[in-house]
Design an enzyme around this catalytic site. Structure first.
Site, short mmCIF file in Angstrom:
data_model
loop_
_atom_site.label_atom_id
_atom_site.label_comp_id
_atom_site.label_asym_id
_atom_site.label_seq_id
_atom_site.Cartn_x
_atom_site.Cartn_y
_atom_site.Cartn_z
N ASP A 13 0.75 -1.21 -0.04
CA ASP A 13 0.06 -0.08 0.15
C ASP A 13 0.82 1.23 0.06
OD1 ASP A 13 -2.16 -1.57 0.12
OD2 ASP A 13 -2.08 -1.77 2.25
N GLU A 14 2.13 1.32 -0.54
CA GLU A 14 2.85 2.38 -0.59
C GLU A 14 2.52 3.22 -1.58
OE1 GLU A 14 3.68 -0.92 -1.26
OE2 GLU A 14 5.36 -1.32 0.39
N LYS A 16 2.02 2.01 -5.02
CA LYS A 16 2.61 1.43 -6.28
C LYS A 16 1.77 1.62 -7.54
CE LYS A 16 2.49 -2.50 -4.36
NZ LYS A 16 2.13 -2.27 -3.08
N GLY A 40 -4.48 -4.44 -3.64
CA GLY A 40 -5.43 -3.27 -3.92
C GLY A 40 -4.73 -2.21 -4.35
N HIS A 41 -4.89 -1.75 -5.73
CA HIS A 41 -4.04 -0.52 -6.27
C HIS A 41 -5.06 0.55 -6.70
CE1 HIS A 41 -0.67 -3.79 -7.22
NE2 HIS A 41 -0.77 -3.67 -5.86
N GLN A 224 1.99 -6.17 -3.02
CA GLN A 224 2.38 -6.18 -1.49
C GLN A 224 3.76 -5.54 -1.58
OE1 GLN A 224 1.73 -9.71 -2.88
NE2 GLN A 224 -0.60 -8.75 -2.59
N THR A 239 3.12 -12.59 3.11
CA THR A 239 2.39 -13.30 1.99
C THR A 239 3.01 -14.54 1.62
OG1 THR A 239 0.96 -12.89 0.11
CG2 THR A 239 3.08 -11.83 -0.28
N ARG A 303 -9.82 -2.77 6.07
CA ARG A 303 -9.45 -2.79 7.12
C ARG A 303 -8.58 -1.50 7.34
NH1 ARG A 303 -6.29 -8.47 7.68
NH2 ARG A 303 -5.97 -7.97 5.47
N ASP A 333 2.63 14.41 1.54
CA ASP A 333 1.77 15.53 1.96
C ASP A 333 0.94 15.18 3.10
OD1 ASP A 333 0.95 13.60 -0.30
OD2 ASP A 333 -1.15 14.15 0.61
N SER A 413 5.87 11.94 -4.86
CA SER A 413 4.27 11.96 -5.01
C SER A 413 3.68 12.78 -3.85
CB SER A 413 3.64 10.56 -4.98
OG SER A 413 2.22 10.71 -5.06
N THR A 414 2.65 13.70 -4.28
CA THR A 414 2.03 14.82 -3.30
C THR A 414 0.66 14.64 -3.19
OG1 THR A 414 2.28 16.43 -4.90
CG2 THR A 414 4.27 16.14 -3.62
P1 GDP Z 1 -0.59 0.18 -3.51
O1 GDP Z 1 -1.39 -0.97 -2.94
O2 GDP Z 1 0.89 0.22 -3.33
O3 GDP Z 1 -1.01 0.55 -5.00
O4 GDP Z 1 -1.22 1.32 -2.85
P2 GDP Z 1 -3.15 1.53 -2.35
O5 GDP Z 1 -3.60 2.22 -3.71
O6 GDP Z 1 -3.43 0.50 -1.74
O7 GDP Z 1 -2.75 2.70 -1.32
C1 GDP Z 1 -2.24 4.04 -1.51
C2 GDP Z 1 -3.29 5.11 -1.28
O8 GDP Z 1 -2.74 6.28 -1.05
C3 GDP Z 1 -4.34 5.08 -2.47
O9 GDP Z 1 -5.55 5.45 -1.90
C4 GDP Z 1 -3.69 6.27 -3.24
O10 GDP Z 1 -4.61 6.87 -4.01
C5 GDP Z 1 -3.12 7.11 -2.27
N1 GDP Z 1 -1.82 7.97 -2.67
C6 GDP Z 1 -0.70 7.70 -3.48
N2 GDP Z 1 0.25 8.38 -3.42
C7 GDP Z 1 -0.43 9.57 -2.57
C8 GDP Z 1 0.26 10.62 -2.33
O11 GDP Z 1 1.37 10.83 -2.84
N3 GDP Z 1 -0.42 11.32 -1.39
C9 GDP Z 1 -1.75 11.04 -0.97
N4 GDP Z 1 -2.37 11.87 -0.25
N5 GDP Z 1 -2.17 9.88 -1.28
C10 GDP Z 1 -1.55 9.02 -2.14
P1 IMO Z 2 -0.96 -4.37 -2.24
O1 IMO Z 2 -0.59 -4.88 -3.64
C1 IMO Z 2 -0.84 -4.46 2.07
C2 IMO Z 2 -1.03 -8.63 3.53
C3 IMO Z 2 -2.34 -9.09 4.58
C4 IMO Z 2 -2.00 -9.95 5.72
C5 IMO Z 2 -0.50 -10.62 4.75
C6 IMO Z 2 -0.77 -12.18 4.46
O2 IMO Z 2 -2.17 -3.42 -2.17
O3 IMO Z 2 0.22 -3.51 -1.51
P2 IMO Z 2 -2.33 -12.68 2.38
O4 IMO Z 2 -3.82 -12.63 1.86
O5 IMO Z 2 -1.62 -12.42 0.98
O6 IMO Z 2 -2.00 -14.27 2.54
O7 IMO Z 2 -2.19 -11.97 3.54
O8 IMO Z 2 -0.13 -9.79 3.77
N1 IMO Z 2 -1.08 -8.19 2.49
C7 IMO Z 2 -1.18 -7.04 2.19
N2 IMO Z 2 -1.05 -5.88 2.97
N3 IMO Z 2 -1.05 -4.54 0.86
C8 IMO Z 2 -1.26 -5.76 0.00
O9 IMO Z 2 -1.21 -5.41 -1.32
C9 IMO Z 2 -1.32 -6.90 0.69
N4 IMO Z 2 -1.56 -8.01 0.28
C10 IMO Z 2 -1.40 -8.99 1.27
O10 IMO Z 2 -2.94 -7.94 5.29
O11 IMO Z 2 -1.20 -9.38 6.54
MG MG Z 3 -2.78 -1.50 -1.92
#
Ligand code: GDP
Ligand code: IMO
Ligand code: MG
Length: 429
Positions: A13-14, A16, A40-41, A224, A239, A303, A333, A413-414
């Site tokens: 969830d960085e 990506k 979840g991207h 991940q 994972t 969650r 930000d 990214s901001t």
């Molecule tokens: P991923 O799994 O690495 O693709 O990340 P997620 O999409 O699960 O979670 C990142 C969340 O932060 C998403 O809701 C993005 O829209 C949001 N996001 C990404 N870059 C930035 C940023 O620079 N600033 C803010 N405020 N939100 C961001």
């Molecule tokens: P993205 O691509 C954050 C975590 C789960 C759990 C562990 C194992 O959006 O960054 P799993 O269902 O893979 O066997 O769960 O890994 N996890 C993630 N946490 N972002 C994800 O994907 C994740 N995919 C799995 O919460 O701790």
């Molecule tokens: Mg994600």
């Protein structure tokens, strides 16, 4: 170097998805190489939100080829549902722009059921999985009994393949005194879904070989993060796939020299969903502020994400094990309002100091972070698109992180919006 491999440098969830989508404007193909619909991207394009789980984040850009590689575990029903959702949002998805690797393993409903039942049985020891069947499907792949996408094309042998897989699962179910499973129900539902998957099925390695021959640029999109890697992460709270950059080659069928520039997507603070150690976790008002301002709720499971300070000791280690050349620093930000910012530079545990995270889960649960502090910038960075417009203290924070982790911030990214992104050093060059 023309290709770029994008991986998460923390616990997922960085951001990506946002960075892959942004870079995809200059790429020809985007390839997922591990994980499944546990990912979840989120992409935000002119205010419109797209949530992707299995589909590569290049899918929203017309004219780009999206590939789901052999390293991904594919739930065919989840894939069909996601394609329908995206089409409903106006995204065109056809066999011309989506290729699903024919040798990718499939997640069947029993994998999700096993995943959830195992989690329930673990009680307080639970991993906090997404319950999507990821672990059990990878186990079946390594156990050489999983069904693969190409099997959908051979309905006559589906039953015997499923029986072979169920031999393993039914032995366990019997031992537990639970009802066993029959192959027939799986055969019927797989035959039903097959016509919706097979038009996309093909050879990923051949498509990538052709792309290489014609000088195309490929983005490999990790899911991940490295701290969730089954070898290098906080085992057993990980994972079931390798999330490091090297997996891009294995999970798509290209040579190891094809992964190109490794861009580690790195949040300016840290979050984690699910159980497991988190040395810099903040359970106070600051953690709450980061969660609120960063909207830190899981894209897949909804969650609440745990939040904490940036862990430079951990990211420094991740840079090494994954061969990261530069990072994309996201969500800077979110820290706008903080008066003081802390950075973890190492740990203390049982009277010993560490400049890395020890491998033992027992020690990981006990390590105490060693912090250094910096003043915050206390002004809005939201939507800043020029490096020169970063306030001095924000710049100092970025520079300090670069020094501590040993690689530069190539991208900053901001905001969630696609174009609110600063290019500092072009990873394509
Ligand atoms: P991923 O799994 O690495 O693709 O990340 P997620 O999409 O699960 O979670 C990142 C969340 O932060 C998403 O809701 C993005 O829209 C949001 N996001 C990404 N870059 C930035 C940023 O620079 N600033 C803010 N405020 N939100 C961001
Ligand atoms: P993205 O691509 C954050 C975590 C789960 C759990 C562990 C194992 O959006 O960054 P799993 O269902 O893979 O066997 O769960 O890994 N996890 C993630 N946490 N972002 C994800 O994907 C994740 N995919 C799995 O919460 O701790
Ligand atoms: Mg994600």
């Amino acid at each position: 170097m023309t290709n770029i491999t994008i991986i998460g440098s923390q616990w997922g969830d960085e951001g990506k998805g946002k960075i892959v989508d942004w870079l995809a404007s200059r790429a020809d193909a985007v390839v997922r190489f591990q994980g499944g619909h546990n990912a979840g991207h989120t992409l935000v394009i002119d205010g419109k939100v797209y949530k992707l789980h299995l589909l590569p984040s290049g899918i929203v850009r017309p004219g780009k080829l999206s590939i789901i590689g052999n390293g991904v575990v594919i739930d065919p029903w989840a894939l069909v549902a996601e394609i329908a959702t995206l089409r409903g949002q106006g995204v065109e998805i056809t066999p011309d722009n989506l290729l699903v690797s024919e040798n990718a393993p499939m997640i069947l409903p029993l994998h999700g059921a096993i995943d959830r039942a195992m989690e329930a049985a673990r009680g307080a020891q639970k991993i906090g999985t997404t319950g999507r069947g990821i672990g059990p499907a990878y186990e079946d792949k390594i156990g050489r009994r999983v069904l693969r996408i190409c099997d959908l094309a051979h309905p006559d042998t589906l039953k015997s393949k499923i029986e072979n897989m169920l031999m393993h699962h039914n032995a366990i179910l019997k031992g537990l005194g639970a009802p066993t499973l029959a192959a027939e129900e799986f055969v019927a539902s797989l035959k039903e879904i097959a016509p919706q998957i097979l038009p996309f099925a093909g050879s990923c390695w051949q498509a990538l070989d052709q792309a290489k021959s014609s000088g195309k640029k490929i983005l490999f999109e990790g899911a991940q993060g490295v701290m969730l890697d089954v070898d290098h992460g906080t085992y057993p709270f990980v994972t079931s796939s390798n999330t490091i950059a090297a997996q891009a080659a294995i999970g798509s069928g290209v040579g190891a020299d094809q992964i190109g520039y490794v861009l580690g997507i790195t949040k300016a603070y840290t979050t984690r969903v699910g159980s497991g150690p988190f040395p810099t976790e903040l359970t106070d008002a600051i953690g709450e502020t980061l969660g609120q301002r960063g909207h830190e709720f899981g894209t897949t499971t909804g969650r609440k994400r745990r939040c904490g300070w940036f862990d430079a000791a951990q990211v420094r280690q991740v840079v090494k094990v994954s061969g990261i050349h530069g990072i994309a620093l996201t969500k800077l930000d979110v820290m706008d309002t903080l008066q003081e910012i802390k950075i973890c530079i190492g740990y203390e545990c049982r009277g010993k100091k560490y400049d890395y995270l020890p491998a033992s889960a027992d020690l990981q649960a006990e390590v105490k972070p060693i912090y250094e502090a910096m003043p915050g910038w206390q002004s809005s960075l939201q939507g800043v698109r020029k490096f020169a417009d970063l306030p001095e203290n924000a710049l100092k924070y970025v520079r300090r992180l670069e020094t501590l982790i040993g690689v530069p911030a190539a991208v900053i990214s901001t905001s969630p919006e696609r174009e609110d992104t600063i290019l500092v050093k072009d990873p394509f060059q």
